[in-house]
Write a protein that holds these residues in place. Sequence first.
Motif, short mmCIF file in Angstrom:
data_model
loop_
_atom_site.label_atom_id
_atom_site.label_comp_id
_atom_site.label_asym_id
_atom_site.label_seq_id
_atom_site.Cartn_x
_atom_site.Cartn_y
_atom_site.Cartn_z
N ASP A 250 0.81 -1.22 0.00
CA ASP A 250 0.00 0.00 0.00
C ASP A 250 0.85 1.27 0.00
O ASP A 250 0.34 2.36 -0.29
CB ASP A 250 -0.93 0.01 1.22
CG ASP A 250 -1.99 -1.07 1.16
OD1 ASP A 250 -2.38 -1.45 0.04
OD2 ASP A 250 -2.44 -1.53 2.23
N TRP A 251 2.13 1.14 0.33
CA TRP A 251 3.03 2.30 0.37
C TRP A 251 3.70 2.55 -0.99
O TRP A 251 4.33 3.58 -1.18
CB TRP A 251 4.14 2.06 1.39
CG TRP A 251 3.72 1.91 2.81
CD1 TRP A 251 2.97 0.89 3.34
CD2 TRP A 251 4.03 2.78 3.91
NE1 TRP A 251 2.82 1.07 4.69
CE2 TRP A 251 3.45 2.22 5.07
CE3 TRP A 251 4.77 3.96 4.02
CZ2 TRP A 251 3.58 2.81 6.33
CZ3 TRP A 251 4.90 4.55 5.27
CH2 TRP A 251 4.31 3.98 6.40
N SER A 252 3.55 1.64 -1.93
CA SER A 252 4.40 1.65 -3.12
C SER A 252 4.07 2.74 -4.12
O SER A 252 4.96 3.30 -4.76
CB SER A 252 4.32 0.28 -3.82
OG SER A 252 4.78 -0.75 -2.98
N CYS A 253 2.79 3.01 -4.30
CA CYS A 253 2.37 3.89 -5.39
C CYS A 253 1.41 4.97 -4.91
O CYS A 253 0.73 4.81 -3.88
CB CYS A 253 1.67 3.08 -6.49
SG CYS A 253 2.77 1.93 -7.35
N GLY A 254 1.32 6.04 -5.68
CA GLY A 254 0.41 7.12 -5.37
C GLY A 254 -1.00 6.82 -5.82
O GLY A 254 -1.51 7.40 -6.79
N THR A 255 -1.66 5.91 -5.11
CA THR A 255 -3.04 5.53 -5.39
C THR A 255 -3.84 5.69 -4.10
O THR A 255 -3.26 5.86 -3.01
CB THR A 255 -3.15 4.08 -5.87
OG1 THR A 255 -2.99 3.20 -4.73
CG2 THR A 255 -2.09 3.76 -6.92
N PRO A 256 -5.16 5.59 -4.15
CA PRO A 256 -5.95 5.67 -2.91
C PRO A 256 -5.61 4.62 -1.88
O PRO A 256 -5.97 4.76 -0.71
CB PRO A 256 -7.40 5.51 -3.42
CG PRO A 256 -7.37 6.06 -4.81
CD PRO A 256 -6.04 5.62 -5.35
N VAL A 258 -2.91 4.20 -0.49
CA VAL A 258 -2.03 4.75 0.55
C VAL A 258 -2.81 5.04 1.82
O VAL A 258 -2.23 5.06 2.92
CB VAL A 258 -1.29 6.02 0.07
CG1 VAL A 258 -0.38 5.73 -1.11
CG2 VAL A 258 -2.27 7.15 -0.24
N LEU A 259 -4.11 5.25 1.70
CA LEU A 259 -4.91 5.53 2.89
C LEU A 259 -5.06 4.30 3.77
O LEU A 259 -5.27 4.43 4.99
CB LEU A 259 -6.29 6.07 2.48
CG LEU A 259 -6.26 7.39 1.72
CD1 LEU A 259 -7.67 7.89 1.45
CD2 LEU A 259 -5.46 8.46 2.47
N ASP A 260 -4.93 3.11 3.20
CA ASP A 260 -4.89 1.91 4.04
C ASP A 260 -3.63 1.91 4.88
O ASP A 260 -3.64 1.48 6.04
CB ASP A 260 -4.95 0.65 3.17
CG ASP A 260 -6.30 0.48 2.47
OD1 ASP A 260 -7.31 0.97 3.01
OD2 ASP A 260 -6.33 -0.12 1.39
#
Length: 277
Positions: A250-256, A258-260
């Motif tokens: 979940d940290w890898s990419c600039g997607t939603p 990241v909120l997880d």
Amino acid sequence: MRAGRSLTALVLAGLMGGPAGAGDRPARVVSTNLCTDQLAMLVAGAGQLHSVSYLAADPRSSSMPEAAAAYPLNHGRAEEIYLMRPDLVLSGGFATRATTDMLRRLGIRVVVFQPASSLDDVRDRLTRMGEVLGREDRAAELVAAFDARLAALRATDGDRPSAALYAANGYTSGDGSLAGQILAAAGFDNIADEAGYPNGGAMPLEVLAMARPDAIVASRPYPGRSRAESVLDHPALAAIGAARGHIDADWSCGTPHVLDAVAEMRALRRGIGDDAP
């Protein structure tokens, strides 16, 4: 010689009939980058996305491996991508230049997305993907949902314990990175700036031990255990007595997604004395 023959064959194929495409909205999209894979899977319409990279199906790096199972996988090679007859290729900023140049010479539109380095970049990448795919309304919905959830998750009061990001070779990330902003949104103060690594870098274990952060957020080792990851098992980390969190897909990419990661860090923060909701 072989590369030259391959390129010649592809050029001749292009002269006999180039990749498919229709109208302003691309109808056969191929993504070759982990982050554009996930953005495209979130934004694309039914049948619009044809292929994603093999990394999208790997749960160690992707937040959407189940979704990726619905698509043919590619390995980012110009020949295989061309034979898929895309009318749009999505690529990342660190893609092999030779591949993107070859595809463009063959008349295929290639759009490059740079890696996200902030939470604001998540909105930007979603919006741009909507524009590229002709799916602006869908992208706007995702941005609105992202903003609403981020506002609910963002820590605005209470104590701010200290945390360190720690990965293979002792690499740490500062506040100017996406990972640093995930920590900040969850209510942590990142020790990287004070320790002299505002832009990230390899932090010696001794520096980390002397900083004594309240939490250490470390990367998960890959199977096989490289020597670069051995520092993550050093007894000194356990001796610090910090709460432990983990960096995952979940940290890898600039997607939603990241909120997880923000939500997990909020839970970690509550566990070390923060009673904020």
